[in-house]
Scaffold this motif. Sequence first.
Motif, PDB file in Angstrom:
ATOM      1  N   HIS A 128      30.517  36.124  44.439  1.00 58.74           N
ATOM      2  CA  HIS A 128      30.898  35.718  45.900  1.00 58.74           C
ATOM      3  C   HIS A 128      32.285  36.320  46.996  1.00 58.74           C
ATOM      4  O   HIS A 128      33.695  35.990  45.907  1.00 58.74           O
ATOM      5  CB  HIS A 128      30.733  34.369  46.768  1.00 58.74           C
ATOM      6  N   PRO A 129      31.974  37.647  47.264  1.00 56.08           N
ATOM      7  CA  PRO A 129      33.332  38.221  48.048  1.00 56.08           C
ATOM      8  C   PRO A 129      34.364  36.591  48.922  1.00 56.08           C
ATOM      9  O   PRO A 129      35.511  37.013  48.850  1.00 56.08           O
ATOM     10  CB  PRO A 129      32.929  38.586  48.986  1.00 56.08           C
ATOM     11  N   ASP A 130      33.916  35.724  48.902  1.00 54.72           N
ATOM     12  CA  ASP A 130      34.873  34.915  49.291  1.00 54.72           C
ATOM     13  C   ASP A 130      35.200  33.576  48.909  1.00 54.72           C
ATOM     14  O   ASP A 130      35.977  32.704  48.730  1.00 54.72           O
ATOM     15  CB  ASP A 130      33.665  33.086  50.416  1.00 54.72           C
ATOM     16  N   THR A 131      34.918  33.810  46.894  1.00 58.30           N
ATOM     17  CA  THR A 131      35.073  32.862  46.110  1.00 58.30           C
ATOM     18  C   THR A 131      37.140  33.000  45.993  1.00 58.30           C
ATOM     19  O   THR A 131      37.305  34.153  45.795  1.00 58.30           O
ATOM     20  CB  THR A 131      34.448  33.041  45.032  1.00 58.30           C
ATOM     21  N   PRO A 132      37.720  32.555  46.499  1.00 58.81           N
ATOM     22  CA  PRO A 132      39.749  32.389  45.285  1.00 58.81           C
ATOM     23  C   PRO A 132      39.716  33.308  44.367  1.00 58.81           C
ATOM     24  O   PRO A 132      39.061  33.291  43.102  1.00 58.81           O
ATOM     25  CB  PRO A 132      39.523  30.858  44.820  1.00 58.81           C
ATOM     26  N   LYS A 133      40.490  34.182  44.667  1.00 58.34           N
ATOM     27  CA  LYS A 133      40.152  34.656  42.825  1.00 58.34           C
ATOM     28  C   LYS A 133      40.763  34.468  42.140  1.00 58.34           C
ATOM     29  O   LYS A 133      40.464  34.631  41.149  1.00 58.34           O
ATOM     30  CB  LYS A 133      41.763  36.094  43.978  1.00 58.34           C
ATOM     31  N   LEU A 134      41.637  33.384  42.434  1.00 54.49           N
ATOM     32  CA  LEU A 134      42.384  32.386  40.653  1.00 54.49           C
ATOM     33  C   LEU A 134      40.748  32.459  40.094  1.00 54.49           C
ATOM     34  O   LEU A 134      40.673  32.526  38.618  1.00 54.49           O
ATOM     35  CB  LEU A 134      42.568  31.191  41.249  1.00 54.49           C
ATOM     36  N   GLU A 135      39.244  31.919  40.895  1.00 55.54           N
ATOM     37  CA  GLU A 135      38.623  31.582  39.565  1.00 55.54           C
ATOM     38  C   GLU A 135      37.599  32.488  39.352  1.00 55.54           C
ATOM     39  O   GLU A 135      37.216  32.218  39.023  1.00 55.54           O
ATOM     40  CB  GLU A 135      37.579  31.160  41.776  1.00 55.54           C
ATOM     41  N   LYS A 136      37.435  34.141  40.106  1.00 54.92           N
ATOM     42  CA  LYS A 136      37.359  35.037  39.236  1.00 54.92           C
ATOM     43  C   LYS A 136      38.685  35.362  38.184  1.00 54.92           C
ATOM     44  O   LYS A 136      37.889  35.797  37.087  1.00 54.92           O
ATOM     45  CB  LYS A 136      37.607  36.425  40.424  1.00 54.92           C
ATOM     46  N   ILE A 137      39.157  35.226  38.424  1.00 52.68           N
ATOM     47  CA  ILE A 137      40.654  35.271  37.327  1.00 52.68           C
ATOM     48  C   ILE A 137      40.364  34.587  35.907  1.00 52.68           C
ATOM     49  O   ILE A 137      40.708  34.997  34.391  1.00 52.68           O
ATOM     50  CB  ILE A 137      42.481  35.303  37.558  1.00 52.68           C
ATOM     51  N   ASN A 138      40.091  32.880  36.340  1.00 56.65           N
ATOM     52  CA  ASN A 138      39.124  32.327  35.571  1.00 56.65           C
ATOM     53  C   ASN A 138      38.529  32.988  34.371  1.00 56.65           C
ATOM     54  O   ASN A 138      38.122  32.559  33.468  1.00 56.65           O
ATOM     55  CB  ASN A 138      39.547  30.688  36.166  1.00 56.65           C
ATOM     56  N   PHE A 139      37.671  33.184  35.286  1.00 55.86           N
ATOM     57  CA  PHE A 139      35.865  33.736  34.330  1.00 55.86           C
ATOM     58  C   PHE A 139      35.741  34.961  33.968  1.00 55.86           C
ATOM     59  O   PHE A 139      35.710  34.956  33.142  1.00 55.86           O
ATOM     60  CB  PHE A 139      34.954  33.854  36.285  1.00 55.86           C
ATOM     61  N   ALA A 140      36.752  35.903  34.009  1.00 64.91           N
ATOM     62  CA  ALA A 140      36.955  37.121  33.715  1.00 64.91           C
ATOM     63  C   ALA A 140      37.705  36.224  32.352  1.00 64.91           C
ATOM     64  O   ALA A 140      37.233  37.067  31.590  1.00 64.91           O
ATOM     65  CB  ALA A 140      37.848  38.272  34.208  1.00 64.91           C
ATOM     66  N   PHE A 141      38.500  35.645  32.142  1.00 63.86           N
ATOM     67  CA  PHE A 141      39.680  35.448  30.849  1.00 63.86           C
ATOM     68  C   PHE A 141      38.454  34.499  30.619  1.00 63.86           C
ATOM     69  O   PHE A 141      38.444  35.253  28.769  1.00 63.86           O
ATOM     70  CB  PHE A 141      40.393  34.076  31.071  1.00 63.86           C
ATOM     71  N   ARG A 142      37.186  34.097  30.467  1.00 63.57           N
ATOM     72  CA  ARG A 142      36.585  32.935  29.469  1.00 63.57           C
ATOM     73  C   ARG A 142      36.029  34.602  28.673  1.00 63.57           C
ATOM     74  O   ARG A 142      34.746  34.357  27.719  1.00 63.57           O
ATOM     75  CB  ARG A 142      35.715  32.289  29.988  1.00 63.57           C
ATOM     76  N   LEU A 143      35.546  35.185  29.952  1.00 62.27           N
ATOM     77  CA  LEU A 143      34.395  36.068  29.700  1.00 62.27           C
ATOM     78  C   LEU A 143      34.860  36.567  28.026  1.00 62.27           C
ATOM     79  O   LEU A 143      34.062  37.358  27.130  1.00 62.27           O
ATOM     80  CB  LEU A 143      34.429  37.348  30.778  1.00 62.27           C
ATOM     81  N   TYR A 144      36.342  37.623  28.738  1.00 65.50           N
ATOM     82  CA  TYR A 144      36.860  38.177  27.094  1.00 65.50           C
ATOM     83  C   TYR A 144      37.740  37.615  25.702  1.00 65.50           C
ATOM     84  O   TYR A 144      37.249  37.425  24.770  1.00 65.50           O
ATOM     85  CB  TYR A 144      38.009  38.711  27.354  1.00 65.50           C
ATOM     86  N   ASP A 145      37.443  35.882  26.376  1.00 66.61           N
ATOM     87  CA  ASP A 145      37.739  35.143  24.776  1.00 66.61           C
ATOM     88  C   ASP A 145      36.344  34.913  23.856  1.00 66.61           C
ATOM     89  O   ASP A 145      36.256  33.743  24.452  1.00 66.61           O
ATOM     90  CB  ASP A 145      38.406  33.534  25.873  1.00 66.61           C
ATOM     91  N   LEU A 146      36.235  35.753  23.455  1.00 63.96           N
ATOM     92  CA  LEU A 146      34.894  35.449  22.707  1.00 63.96           C
ATOM     93  C   LEU A 146      34.615  33.545  22.213  1.00 63.96           C
ATOM     94  O   LEU A 146      33.148  33.365  22.127  1.00 63.96           O
ATOM     95  CB  LEU A 146      34.679  36.926  21.998  1.00 63.96           C
TER      96      LEU A 146
END
Length: 213
Positions: free
Chosen positions: A100-118
Amino acid sequence: MGCINSKSFKRTPGYEDPSVLASETSFSVNEVEALYELFKKLSHSIFKDGLIHKEEFQLALFRNSNRKNLFADRIFDLFDLKRNGVIEFGEFVRSLSVFHPDTPKLEKINFAFRLYDLRNTGFIEREELKEMVLALLNESDISLSDDMVELIVDKTFEQADSNRDGKIDLEEWKEFASQNPALLKNMTLPYLKDITTAFPSFVMKSEIEDDDL
């Protein structure tokens, strides 16, 4: 769409109250109710049991339930918060809220990290990054030479692995993401702010009638 008729409210397994989900996510109550209509269509596209299975998830993303893609698998695994092989409505809303556009950037960064941490080690290793780069290229129908893929991995580690230990930890990833905002471009889906009138374009048009739900 603030009101959903009783016929639409035949609740699926794992259904949660929209007001509760709205209080825990970036969505409004109306948006959660709209997401429920979308969830019902997705969860009845193949198995018709009110739960989103991996095949249904892939069908929504690629219009092909048999197409194998590491990117889709990782997104599914991260949405499947209970780790039981299916996505319930509450999991769907909470996970989608990250985009969501209103979700804090830090939550997006954490999600992306988990995405790559296979391998869920708390680090992104070279092989994991390479696997995800190849998966994203495949998902975009882009073909690069092995040398070019290696160059992408090398450049990423050169920038992100600040302590030169051969892996990227969360703090290094946060710094890397702050310096490379394009990394999070796909972590925001603008139409989620208007989900009551615009469903995600990658979602297949279901021919299921409400009577079948």
